[in-house]
Design an enzyme around this catalytic site. Structure first.
Site, PDB file in Angstrom:
ATOM      1  N   CYS A 156       0.813  -1.222   0.000  1.00  0.00           N
ATOM      2  CA  CYS A 156       0.000   0.000   0.000  1.00  0.00           C
ATOM      3  C   CYS A 156       0.840   1.262   0.000  1.00  0.00           C
ATOM      4  O   CYS A 156       0.323   2.355  -0.179  1.00  0.00           O
ATOM      5  CB  CYS A 156      -0.926  -0.005   1.205  1.00  0.00           C
ATOM      6  SG  CYS A 156      -0.036  -0.267   2.740  1.00  0.00           S
TER       7      CYS A 156
HETATM    8  C1  SAM Z   1       0.195  -4.971   2.718  1.00  0.00           C
HETATM    9  S1  SAM Z   1       1.165  -6.399   2.900  1.00  0.00           S
HETATM   10  C2  SAM Z   1      -0.049  -7.669   2.883  1.00  0.00           C
HETATM   11  C3  SAM Z   1      -0.422  -8.145   4.247  1.00  0.00           C
HETATM   12  C4  SAM Z   1      -1.298  -9.377   4.242  1.00  0.00           C
HETATM   13  N1  SAM Z   1      -2.508  -9.179   3.469  1.00  0.00           N
HETATM   14  C5  SAM Z   1      -1.661  -9.796   5.648  1.00  0.00           C
HETATM   15  O1  SAM Z   1      -2.850  -9.911   5.922  1.00  0.00           O
HETATM   16  O2  SAM Z   1      -0.771 -10.011   6.478  1.00  0.00           O
HETATM   17  C6  SAM Z   1       1.909  -6.568   1.310  1.00  0.00           C
HETATM   18  C7  SAM Z   1       2.880  -7.723   1.212  1.00  0.00           C
HETATM   19  O3  SAM Z   1       3.283  -7.878  -0.147  1.00  0.00           O
HETATM   20  C8  SAM Z   1       4.613  -8.346  -0.150  1.00  0.00           C
HETATM   21  N2  SAM Z   1       5.144  -8.126  -1.505  1.00  0.00           N
HETATM   22  C9  SAM Z   1       5.529  -6.966  -2.061  1.00  0.00           C
HETATM   23  N3  SAM Z   1       5.934  -7.147  -3.317  1.00  0.00           N
HETATM   24  C10 SAM Z   1       5.792  -8.476  -3.580  1.00  0.00           C
HETATM   25  C11 SAM Z   1       6.049  -9.288  -4.722  1.00  0.00           C
HETATM   26  N4  SAM Z   1       6.537  -8.775  -5.847  1.00  0.00           N
HETATM   27  N5  SAM Z   1       5.763 -10.607  -4.644  1.00  0.00           N
HETATM   28  C12 SAM Z   1       5.273 -11.145  -3.505  1.00  0.00           C
HETATM   29  N6  SAM Z   1       5.019 -10.423  -2.385  1.00  0.00           N
HETATM   30  C13 SAM Z   1       5.274  -9.103  -2.431  1.00  0.00           C
HETATM   31  C14 SAM Z   1       5.275  -7.550   0.948  1.00  0.00           C
HETATM   32  O4  SAM Z   1       6.462  -8.173   1.385  1.00  0.00           O
HETATM   33  C15 SAM Z   1       4.164  -7.515   2.008  1.00  0.00           C
HETATM   34  O5  SAM Z   1       4.301  -8.586   2.906  1.00  0.00           O
END
Ligand code: SAM
Length: 326
Positions: A156
């Site tokens: 986000c």
């Molecule tokens: C806002 S958090 C999501 C949290 C999750 N929905 C929860 O309930 O705990 C976004 C996540 O996306 C991961 N992320 C970012 N870029 C990514 C990518 N290219 N592939 C996989 N994960 C990714 C980050 O490490 C982070 O943990």
């Protein structure tokens, strides 16, 4: 005195090296760093003394911590529907869908430690983490036609007030990847979650071009904004959800989740339970004041790369008012 320090002293780097390319370290003087170090040390020693039973007796009753999802979240029997998780993080959405009776197919998360957390807690789950969890490199065709709900909260920071709101220009913007997964897998339903800022005028064109327009030919998409405290979470957390249905009948049958709780300290609402305050949730003494915690950001993946939960002036003020040292 402290202000003069801040103006005249040089900023010194943290002893903890940063490994993240987007890390923007906090600028702190040596005096300020030392002050924080001493506070942390005093707190640690006080905690150790309390654990040895050497602390003074509390003048207030102490709450029992209430943090266990098994106690706090509803649990629905398996309903024969599958879910696939992208951007799984610590598994908040995964856990929610599991408790709502969905069969977990797989999680994708590029932060290795987050993925290991999921593996440790759910040894039976298929977890792709680190490089293998990077959604940008995944060929989604193997899931085609097998998924009832594809869910995910893409990072986000490109949209949040705490980030720089660069939207599509931010290299962390992964909404196009979420859309690519939906278009390939064609799940019966998708749920995409993000910060409420994404529903402001500033990002209206972004939402239209990147999320709605590529998906609306195949999906009936509804948008809802929900507050975490309406569902018993003791935190100010307002999020937008895009919920898309391939079938018109599914879209017609779906309604916005109704609140189960009302905010602590406000007028009780019949049929709803009060959301507990953050002091109660953490098991701190009952000092007669309690309320929702400020929004806790996913600090480890943010540009500040900090583990501190005091990440804004507003948060610091709120914690102070609640007599909590963040
Ligand atoms: C806002 S958090 C999501 C949290 C999750 N929905 C929860 O309930 O705990 C976004 C996540 O996306 C991961 N992320 C970012 N870029 C990514 C990518 N290219 N592939 C996989 N994960 C990714 C980050 O490490 C982070 O943990």
């Amino acid at each position: 005195m402290q202000l003069i320090d801040e103006l005249t002293d040089e900023y010194v780097p943290s002893r903890i090296p940063s490994t993240h390319p987007l890390h923007e370290p906090q600028l702190l003087t040596a005096a300020r760093r030392e002050q924080f170090r001493q506070m942390a040390k005093a707190s640690r020693l006080a905690k150790q003394a309390a654990e040895r039973g050497e602390a003074a007796a509390s003048i207030h009753p102490i709450y029992t911590p209430r943090l266990d999802p098994n106690e706090l979240m509803p649990l629905v029997e398996p309903r024969g529907l599958t879910s696939l998780s992208l951007f799984s993080g610590g598994g908040g959405l995964d856990l929610g869908f599991e408790r709502a009776g969905f069969t977990h197919l797989a999680s994708y998360e590029w932060m290795d430690d987050a993925g290991k957390t999921l593996e440790l807690n759910r040894p039976n789950w298929e977890v792709h983490r680190g490089e293998a969890g990077d959604v940008q490199a995944v060929d989604w065709r193997r899931f085609k036609g097998q998924v009832d709900v594809l869910h995910g909260g893409p990072p986000c920071q490109p949209f949040s007030m705490a980030g720089k709101q660069r939207g599509a220009l931010d290299p962390r913007d992964m909404w196009p990847e979420f859309v690519r997964a939906v278009k390939t897998i064609k799940p019966r339903t998708f749920v995409g979650e993000n910060v409420a800022a994404l529903s402001t005028a500033r990002f209206a064109e972004y939402v239209e071009q990147i999320i709605l327009s590529p998906l609306s030919a195949e999906y009936h998409i509804q948008r809802v904004t929900l507050h975490a405290h309406e569902f018993g979470v003791p935190q100010l957390r307002k999020r937008i959800f895009f919920v898309g249905f391939r079938r018109k009948a599914d879209a017609r049958n779906w309604t916005r989740p109704a609140a189960t709780h009302y905010r602590p300290g406000t007028k009780p609402v019949e049929g709803l339970a009060p959301t507990m305050g953050i002091r109660q949730a953490l098991g701190l003494p009952d000092v007669g004041i309690d309320d929702l915690s400020p929004t806790i950001r996913s600090g480890l993946s943010g540009p500040r790369h900090t583990t501190s939960i005091v990440n804004s002036v507003a948060a610091a003020k709120r914690f102070r008012a609640l007599q909590i040292w963040g």
